[in-house]
Design a protein around this motif. Sequence first.
Motif, PDB file in Angstrom:
ATOM      1  N   LYS A  94      -6.427   0.199   1.000  1.00 26.02           N
ATOM      2  CA  LYS A  94      -5.318  -0.639   1.458  1.00 26.02           C
ATOM      3  C   LYS A  94      -5.257  -2.011   0.803  1.00 26.02           C
ATOM      4  CE  LYS A  94      -7.913  -2.180   5.553  1.00 26.02           C
ATOM      5  NZ  LYS A  94      -7.908  -2.204   7.026  1.00 26.02           N
ATOM      6  N   ASN A 126       4.626  -1.479  -9.128  1.00 23.88           N
ATOM      7  CA  ASN A 126       5.425  -1.051  -7.978  1.00 23.88           C
ATOM      8  C   ASN A 126       5.996   0.351  -8.155  1.00 23.88           C
ATOM      9  OD1 ASN A 126       5.216  -3.310  -6.242  1.00 23.88           O
ATOM     10  ND2 ASN A 126       6.616  -4.444  -7.583  1.00 23.88           N
ATOM     11  N   ARG A 146       0.872   0.475  -3.953  1.00 21.53           N
ATOM     12  CA  ARG A 146       0.453   0.115  -2.594  1.00 21.53           C
ATOM     13  C   ARG A 146       1.562   0.329  -1.558  1.00 21.53           C
ATOM     14  NH1 ARG A 146      -1.882  -5.876  -1.018  1.00 21.53           N
ATOM     15  NH2 ARG A 146      -2.614  -5.378   1.085  1.00 21.53           N
ATOM     16  N   ARG A 147       2.812   0.143  -1.960  1.00 22.15           N
ATOM     17  CA  ARG A 147       3.908   0.277  -1.001  1.00 22.15           C
ATOM     18  C   ARG A 147       4.035   1.694  -0.435  1.00 22.15           C
ATOM     19  NH1 ARG A 147       8.236   2.741  -3.331  1.00 22.15           N
ATOM     20  NH2 ARG A 147       8.195   2.890  -5.618  1.00 22.15           N
ATOM     21  N   LEU A 148       3.397   2.690  -1.089  1.00 20.11           N
ATOM     22  CA  LEU A 148       3.461   4.072  -0.603  1.00 20.11           C
ATOM     23  C   LEU A 148       2.253   4.459   0.247  1.00 20.11           C
ATOM     24  CD1 LEU A 148       4.860   5.963  -3.742  1.00 20.11           C
ATOM     25  CD2 LEU A 148       6.114   5.139  -1.731  1.00 20.11           C
ATOM     26  N   GLU A 151       2.980   5.883   3.781  1.00 19.99           N
ATOM     27  CA  GLU A 151       3.446   7.270   3.819  1.00 19.99           C
ATOM     28  C   GLU A 151       2.300   8.244   3.551  1.00 19.99           C
ATOM     29  OE1 GLU A 151       7.250   8.117   1.832  1.00 19.99           O
ATOM     30  OE2 GLU A 151       7.373   5.963   1.475  1.00 19.99           O
ATOM     31  N   GLU A 168      11.105   9.275  -5.133  1.00 20.50           N
ATOM     32  CA  GLU A 168      10.670   8.229  -6.055  1.00 20.50           C
ATOM     33  C   GLU A 168      11.130   8.522  -7.486  1.00 20.50           C
ATOM     34  OE1 GLU A 168       8.771   5.354  -5.471  1.00 20.50           O
ATOM     35  OE2 GLU A 168       9.156   5.790  -3.359  1.00 20.50           O
TER      36      GLU A 168
END
Length: 204
Positions: A94, A126, A146-148, A151, A168
């Motif tokens: 994370k 990103n 990291r944004r995924l 999910e 994506e």
Amino acid sequence: MDSVTILIPAAGASLRMRGGDKLTEVVDGEPLLRRAARMAISTGARVIVTLPAGGPHGGPRKRELVGLDVTIAELPDAHEGMAASLRHGAKAAKMSAGMMVYLPDMPDVTAEDLMLLIAAFLAEPNAALRAATEDGLPGHPVMFPRRLFGELGILGGDEGARLVLADEEVSLLPLPGNRAITDLDTPEDWAEWRAAHTRGHSAP
């Protein structure tokens, strides 16, 4: 923040090997799982290896990793399939900009390939990125930004991250030949790969 974490999902049951374990098959004098872990470590990234908490393969696989600078996670829910490894990896990574999922049953992938993927990802951190054949067929390893992670952290079943990548725009990084899609799951796969590997080394 770590730049990249490499997840090596090694918690599967190796069912198609009919009693054997593909991850302890020897490649270039080294068990496949140890070889994959060593190459991942050579990139300088943090490396997490998921293993089954029980069953016939957990202990032998763990022994193959002795002395290597990896974080071992023994998963009590390994029976759920790939999603169990991805959930754990996403939570453990994370604080990283991205996570590479590097399947250890791909003996043609090299340490240089891993480094190329990391460099390409960090240039555009990103975006999801995955290795491909030289003809552009998507394969592995795969880099997740990291944004995924959120999910990935709620996946279930053995479908892997296909659903996460479905919406994506995934960038592709071609690798030589078919190394990005060469995975060995059965004794027949191993016999065919070894025969081709031997021919390649013996060619003038």
